[in-house]
Design a protein around this motif. Structure first.
Motif, PDB file in Angstrom:
ATOM      1  N   ILE A   1     -25.516 -57.158  49.314  1.00  0.00           N
ATOM      2  CA  ILE A   1     -26.775 -57.351  48.606  1.00  0.00           C
ATOM      3  C   ILE A   1     -26.436 -57.604  47.144  1.00  0.00           C
ATOM      4  CG2 ILE A   1     -28.928 -56.226  47.889  1.00  0.00           C
ATOM      5  CD1 ILE A   1     -28.891 -54.643  50.432  1.00  0.00           C
ATOM      6  N   PRO A   2     -27.184 -58.465  46.447  1.00  0.00           N
ATOM      7  CA  PRO A   2     -26.914 -58.662  45.023  1.00  0.00           C
ATOM      8  C   PRO A   2     -26.860 -57.335  44.287  1.00  0.00           C
ATOM      9  CG  PRO A   2     -28.518 -60.260  45.788  1.00  0.00           C
ATOM     10  CD  PRO A   2     -28.286 -59.305  46.928  1.00  0.00           C
ATOM     11  N   ALA A   3     -25.884 -57.196  43.395  1.00  0.00           N
ATOM     12  CA  ALA A   3     -25.683 -55.929  42.709  1.00  0.00           C
ATOM     13  C   ALA A   3     -26.891 -55.535  41.871  1.00  0.00           C
ATOM     14  CB  ALA A   3     -24.436 -56.020  41.826  1.00  0.00           C
ATOM     15  N   ASN A   4     -27.632 -56.490  41.381  1.00  0.00           N
ATOM     16  CA  ASN A   4     -28.819 -56.200  40.591  1.00  0.00           C
ATOM     17  C   ASN A   4     -30.003 -56.941  41.194  1.00  0.00           C
ATOM     18  OD1 ASN A   4     -27.600 -54.621  38.328  1.00  0.00           O
ATOM     19  ND2 ASN A   4     -26.458 -56.523  38.038  1.00  0.00           N
ATOM     20  N   LEU A   5     -30.774 -56.213  42.000  1.00  0.00           N
ATOM     21  CA  LEU A   5     -31.934 -56.817  42.643  1.00  0.00           C
ATOM     22  C   LEU A   5     -33.066 -56.931  41.631  1.00  0.00           C
ATOM     23  CD1 LEU A   5     -31.906 -54.865  46.016  1.00  0.00           C
ATOM     24  CD2 LEU A   5     -31.269 -57.245  45.656  1.00  0.00           C
ATOM     25  N   SER A   6     -33.523 -58.144  41.405  1.00  0.00           N
ATOM     26  CA  SER A   6     -34.534 -58.391  40.385  1.00  0.00           C
ATOM     27  C   SER A   6     -35.874 -57.778  40.764  1.00  0.00           C
ATOM     28  CB  SER A   6     -34.708 -59.903  40.189  1.00  0.00           C
ATOM     29  OG  SER A   6     -35.791 -60.164  39.310  1.00  0.00           O
ATOM     30  N   LEU A   7     -36.545 -57.225  39.760  1.00  0.00           N
ATOM     31  CA  LEU A   7     -37.899 -56.704  39.931  1.00  0.00           C
ATOM     32  C   LEU A   7     -38.936 -57.633  39.307  1.00  0.00           C
ATOM     33  CD1 LEU A   7     -37.233 -52.941  39.097  1.00  0.00           C
ATOM     34  CD2 LEU A   7     -37.824 -53.881  41.327  1.00  0.00           C
ATOM     35  N   ASN A   8     -38.482 -58.781  38.813  1.00  0.00           N
ATOM     36  CA  ASN A   8     -39.393 -59.709  38.147  1.00  0.00           C
ATOM     37  C   ASN A   8     -40.227 -60.486  39.150  1.00  0.00           C
ATOM     38  OD1 ASN A   8     -38.301 -58.971  35.637  1.00  0.00           O
ATOM     39  ND2 ASN A   8     -36.684 -60.527  35.790  1.00  0.00           N
ATOM     40  N   ARG A   9     -41.436 -60.843  38.756  1.00  0.00           N
ATOM     41  CA  ARG A   9     -42.292 -61.679  39.586  1.00  0.00           C
ATOM     42  C   ARG A   9     -41.719 -63.083  39.676  1.00  0.00           C
ATOM     43  NH1 ARG A   9     -48.093 -60.355  39.683  1.00  0.00           N
ATOM     44  NH2 ARG A   9     -48.449 -62.597  39.542  1.00  0.00           N
ATOM     45  N   GLN A  10     -42.004 -63.732  40.789  1.00  0.00           N
ATOM     46  CA  GLN A  10     -41.589 -65.112  40.974  1.00  0.00           C
ATOM     47  C   GLN A  10     -42.567 -66.054  40.255  1.00  0.00           C
ATOM     48  OE1 GLN A  10     -38.842 -66.380  42.645  1.00  0.00           O
ATOM     49  NE2 GLN A  10     -38.178 -64.232  42.711  1.00  0.00           N
ATOM     50  N   PRO A  11     -42.088 -67.199  39.790  1.00  0.00           N
ATOM     51  CA  PRO A  11     -43.009 -68.174  39.184  1.00  0.00           C
ATOM     52  C   PRO A  11     -44.112 -68.541  40.169  1.00  0.00           C
ATOM     53  CG  PRO A  11     -40.727 -68.791  38.766  1.00  0.00           C
ATOM     54  CD  PRO A  11     -40.687 -67.652  39.749  1.00  0.00           C
ATOM     55  N   GLY A  12     -45.347 -68.473  39.719  1.00  0.00           N
ATOM     56  CA  GLY A  12     -46.476 -68.823  40.573  1.00  0.00           C
ATOM     57  C   GLY A  12     -46.919 -67.716  41.502  1.00  0.00           C
ATOM     58  N   GLN A  13     -46.281 -66.564  41.437  1.00  0.00           N
ATOM     59  CA  GLN A  13     -46.676 -65.456  42.315  1.00  0.00           C
ATOM     60  C   GLN A  13     -48.081 -64.998  41.973  1.00  0.00           C
ATOM     61  OE1 GLN A  13     -43.703 -62.344  42.665  1.00  0.00           O
ATOM     62  NE2 GLN A  13     -45.260 -60.786  43.090  1.00  0.00           N
ATOM     63  N   GLN A  14     -48.915 -64.825  42.983  1.00  0.00           N
ATOM     64  CA  GLN A  14     -50.320 -64.508  42.775  1.00  0.00           C
ATOM     65  C   GLN A  14     -50.604 -63.007  42.829  1.00  0.00           C
ATOM     66  OE1 GLN A  14     -52.615 -66.946  41.976  1.00  0.00           O
ATOM     67  NE2 GLN A  14     -50.777 -68.240  41.908  1.00  0.00           N
ATOM     68  N   LEU A  15     -49.912 -62.283  43.710  1.00  0.00           N
ATOM     69  CA  LEU A  15     -50.187 -60.862  43.906  1.00  0.00           C
ATOM     70  C   LEU A  15     -49.177 -60.002  43.167  1.00  0.00           C
ATOM     71  CD1 LEU A  15     -50.988 -60.712  47.730  1.00  0.00           C
ATOM     72  CD2 LEU A  15     -52.596 -60.901  45.824  1.00  0.00           C
ATOM     73  N   ASP A  16     -49.624 -58.829  42.735  1.00  0.00           N
ATOM     74  CA  ASP A  16     -48.718 -57.834  42.173  1.00  0.00           C
ATOM     75  C   ASP A  16     -48.124 -57.025  43.317  1.00  0.00           C
ATOM     76  OD1 ASP A  16     -49.148 -58.468  39.480  1.00  0.00           O
ATOM     77  OD2 ASP A  16     -50.953 -57.220  39.389  1.00  0.00           O
ATOM     78  N   LEU A  17     -46.830 -57.143  43.507  1.00  0.00           N
ATOM     79  CA  LEU A  17     -46.155 -56.396  44.559  1.00  0.00           C
ATOM     80  C   LEU A  17     -45.512 -55.146  43.972  1.00  0.00           C
ATOM     81  CD1 LEU A  17     -44.441 -59.333  46.484  1.00  0.00           C
ATOM     82  CD2 LEU A  17     -46.473 -58.048  47.161  1.00  0.00           C
ATOM     83  N   PRO A  18     -45.535 -54.039  44.706  1.00  0.00           N
ATOM     84  CA  PRO A  18     -44.945 -52.798  44.191  1.00  0.00           C
ATOM     85  C   PRO A  18     -43.462 -52.971  43.880  1.00  0.00           C
ATOM     86  CG  PRO A  18     -46.309 -52.344  46.111  1.00  0.00           C
ATOM     87  CD  PRO A  18     -46.189 -53.835  46.021  1.00  0.00           C
ATOM     88  N   THR A  19     -43.040 -52.311  42.815  1.00  0.00           N
ATOM     89  CA  THR A  19     -41.629 -52.341  42.423  1.00  0.00           C
ATOM     90  C   THR A  19     -40.931 -51.017  42.712  1.00  0.00           C
ATOM     91  OG1 THR A  19     -42.212 -51.687  40.167  1.00  0.00           O
ATOM     92  CG2 THR A  19     -42.042 -54.057  40.620  1.00  0.00           C
ATOM     93  N   GLU A  20     -41.691 -50.025  43.196  1.00  0.00           N
ATOM     94  CA  GLU A  20     -41.082 -48.736  43.519  1.00  0.00           C
ATOM     95  C   GLU A  20     -40.310 -48.841  44.816  1.00  0.00           C
ATOM     96  OE1 GLU A  20     -44.335 -49.125  43.029  1.00  0.00           O
ATOM     97  OE2 GLU A  20     -44.482 -48.425  40.941  1.00  0.00           O
ATOM     98  N   ARG A  21     -39.147 -48.216  44.852  1.00  0.00           N
ATOM     99  CA  ARG A  21     -38.314 -48.228  46.041  1.00  0.00           C
ATOM    100  C   ARG A  21     -38.548 -46.951  46.852  1.00  0.00           C
ATOM    101  NH1 ARG A  21     -32.398 -50.387  44.411  1.00  0.00           N
ATOM    102  NH2 ARG A  21     -32.349 -50.587  46.668  1.00  0.00           N
ATOM    103  N   THR A  22     -38.427 -47.075  48.158  1.00  0.00           N
ATOM    104  CA  THR A  22     -38.591 -45.946  49.054  1.00  0.00           C
ATOM    105  C   THR A  22     -37.228 -45.380  49.411  1.00  0.00           C
ATOM    106  OG1 THR A  22     -40.612 -46.876  50.005  1.00  0.00           O
ATOM    107  CG2 THR A  22     -39.467 -45.205  51.296  1.00  0.00           C
TER     108      THR A  22
END
Length: 301
Positions: A86-107
């Motif tokens: 897995i990429p060593a640093n998983l981005s928490l940034n929104r994608q360009p054009g993303q419409q919904l706010d997705l949770p950034t908290e990890r389980t």
């Protein structure tokens, strides 16, 4: 052995199975705070998107050819965590054009991981157990692979991803608890290998051509290899000696249940890398056969 997990009850066997672990019914009570969506839109992608740095390899041409591991193990991307690809640093940034706010908290999972230095650090957690990717990280991985996924389906996909991996660990622990120190087993590292059929999956596909009602006629949609370590009984010479076992996990899709809930089947077993693993698989096959006969399967009951 087979086990189902539904909304109101669950049942499981106390011993592992040498064959598929049976259908895993996704619990409709999984914690989701978003509208229900059709089952067809929450089917998992052709592989776990977190474990690949390149698009899926095309299937081999008809007429033969061995499947090839899609990861170039000799030239791994240095930005990838070697413990899980897995990429060593998983981005928490929104994608360009993303419409919904997705949770950034990890389980946080229930799957223990070894302590010590963490290559890639945040890529797999900093506590005593592994951390699952947040919905935003999961979506970013899907976009990076070029998969078009409805944003409002991502949280359900993450729930399913996490649930299935919890069940995989439950099955691994059935095997581990048969061994000395197995109750303290930890998942040291893992990798997704969707482009490479396991020998067992390949054999079942071949047998499925002749016995379609008994063996799989569709390949698994994903494969993981999990390296699990467990402490051996303390020795005066090597007080921290550990044993290691590689587990092969084939993930199969199954038809939805009568309520439309997705159903999956996991085949979890130790790889035949050692005499111990060979012995355990033979023992479990014998125990399964003996229990089936003891339950009257051979007496028409």
């Amino acid at each position: 052995m087979k086990w189902n997990i539904g909304a109101s009850s669950s049942s499981s066997s106390s011993s592992p199975s040498s064959s598929s672990s049976g259908p895993v019914l996704i619990d409709p009570s999984l914690p989701t705070n978003h509208p229900a969506i059709p089952t067809s839109s929450i089917n998992p992608p052709a592989e776990c998107p977190m474990h690949r740095s390149t698009p899926p390899a095309p299937p081999p041409a008809s007429g033969g050819g061995l499947a090839k591991c899609p990861i170039d193990h000799k030239n791994l991307d240095p930005s990838m965590n070697p413990l899980n690809n897995i990429p060593a640093n998983l981005s928490l940034n929104r994608q360009p054009g993303q419409q919904l706010d997705l949770p950034t908290e990890r389980t946080r999972s229930t799957i223990p991981r070894p302590s010590g230095e963490n290559p890639g650090g945040e890529a797999y957690g900093t506590g005593s157990t592994w951390d699952y990717p947040s919905p935003q990280q999961f979506y970013n991985a899907l976009v990076r692979k070029g998969w078009e996924t409805p944003e409002d389906s991502v949280e359900v996909m993450v729930d399913i991803h996490n649930f299935i991996n919890e069940q995989a660990w439950y099955e691994v622990m059935k095997w581990e608890k048969r061994l000395p120190g197995g109750e303290n087993a930890q998942l040291a590292r893992f990798t997704g290998r969707p482009g490479e059929l396991s020998p067992k999956a390949r054999m079942h596909l071949w047998l499925g051509k002749f016995f379609p009602n008994t063996f799989n006629t569709e390949p698994p949609f994903d494969r993981h290899d999990w390296i699990v370590t467990r402490p051996l009984p303390q020795s005066t010479t090597v007080p921290k000696e550990e044993a290691s076992t590689r587990y092969v996990i084939d993930y199969y899709s199954a038809p939805p249940d009568e309520d439309g809930n997705p159903v999956f089947s996991l085949d979890v077993r130790p790889a035949l890398d050692s005499l111990e693993s060979v012995s355990e698989r033979i023992k479990v096959s014998w125990e399964e056969w003996r229990n089936n006969n003891a339950n009257g399967d051979g007496n028409g009951q």
